[in-house]
Design an enzyme around this catalytic site. Structure first.
Site, PDB file in Angstrom:
ATOM      1  N   CYS A 218       0.818  -1.219   0.000  1.00  0.00           N
ATOM      2  CA  CYS A 218       0.000   0.000   0.000  1.00  0.00           C
ATOM      3  C   CYS A 218       0.853   1.272   0.000  1.00  0.00           C
ATOM      4  O   CYS A 218       0.499   2.267  -0.644  1.00  0.00           O
ATOM      5  CB  CYS A 218      -0.958  -0.003   1.186  1.00  0.00           C
TER       6      CYS A 218
ATOM      7  N   HIS B 271      -2.318   5.992   5.318  1.00  0.00           N
ATOM      8  CA  HIS B 271      -0.867   6.129   5.422  1.00  0.00           C
ATOM      9  C   HIS B 271      -0.449   7.510   4.898  1.00  0.00           C
ATOM     10  O   HIS B 271      -0.990   7.980   3.883  1.00  0.00           O
ATOM     11  CB  HIS B 271      -0.152   5.068   4.594  1.00  0.00           C
TER      12      HIS B 271
END
Length: 283
Positions: free
Chosen positions: A94, A207
């Protein structure tokens, strides 16, 4: 499809009730596309079996990402690599996925010489147990009770842990090295100078990445904003005077990659340095 433990359960998918079937090689007969997200061991075992039965496997684990015969694809960056697949397609970590489209825009316009990326990763990247542990530690803190940790080596609440995945012999963690190796493969830049430090922070979803880039030729922040805005799925949020910049809380629940804090890096001469902040929902 799931493990035998879940076989027979009923689940609701898009308004339809469906029975969970055990993932066996024969279960993939007649399947066109199989989305795998059950961990590396399962992918290594079942993905070739599914492909042999005619399915195209899109794998979310790390099992096939660096296999030279398997394309590692981010849709905005290297879709042409799909043509070489032999039944299995890998998608990246990711952190790499939100980084690659931004780097692609600069690679194509001014070239890339060096990239330093520091990631600030949410606990959802570890899974449901980590999210529950963070919530439990927050409640314990509010109650004045000790914070216990079992998912991470230290309590994550009100903390930052510079350890994601296992440490390698070179001192990097496996997570950090994934960003390095996967970015090079996706961008078709095997010699790109890239370093990463990955940090787990007490955020539930999304994130964040602080990125410093040395480009081949000069580029202004204004030109970089225009380049990023032209990439499908990338949204520029960059008005610091009005406190506008990407936030983990805003990115959660959205598919886009949000980019901001785009500025010149004065430590790199001749206008070839940029610093920026990138946020995306990792889930």
């Amino acid at each position: 499809l799931a493990s035998g433990r879940s076989a027979g359960r009923m689940v609701s998918v898009a308004g339809r009730t469906m029975e969970v079937v055990e993932a066996t090689p024969e279960a993939f007969i007649g399947v066109d596309i199989a989305l795998f997200s059950a961990g590396g061991d399962v992918s290594r075992q079942l993905a070739p079996q599914a492909a042999a039965r005619g399915a195209t496997v899109i794998d979310n684990s790390s099992a096939w990402r660096m296999d030279p015969s398997v394309p590692l694809v981010v849709s905005q960056v290297n879709p042409d690599d799909l043509a070489a697949h032999e039944g299995i397609i890998a998608n990246p970590n990711c952190s790499t996925m939100q980084l690659a489209p931004v780097l692609m825009a600069l690679r194509d316009a001014v070239g890339l010489e060096r990239v330093i990326v520091d990631t600030y990763q949410s606990v959802s990247g570890t899974g449901a147990r980590a999210m529950a542990e963070l919530e439990g530690q927050i409640r314990a803190h509010a109650a004045g009770e000790p914070k216990s940790a079992s998912v991470y080596p230290h309590p994550i609440a009100f903390n930052a842990i510079p350890e994601i995945d296992v440490f390698l012999d070179n001192g990097y963690t496996k997570e950090e090295w994934k960003v390095v190796a996967e970015s090079r493969k996706i961008l078709h830049l095997p010699d790109l100078r890239l370093s990463c430090t990955a940090v787990r922070i007490p955020v539930f979803i999304s994130h964040s990445e602080a990125i410093h880039i040395e480009t081949g030729t000069p580029i202004t922040p204004e030109a970089a904003r225009a380049l990023f805005a032209a990439v499908k799925g990338v949204v520029v949020q960059d008005d610091p005077g009005q406190h506008v910049y990407p936030l983990a809380s805003h990115a959660a629940g959205h598919d886009e990659i949000f980019v901001g804090r785009i500025r010149q890096d004065p430590s790199i001469p001749d206008g070839r340095g940029l610093a920026l902040w990138v946020v995306s929902d990792n889930v």
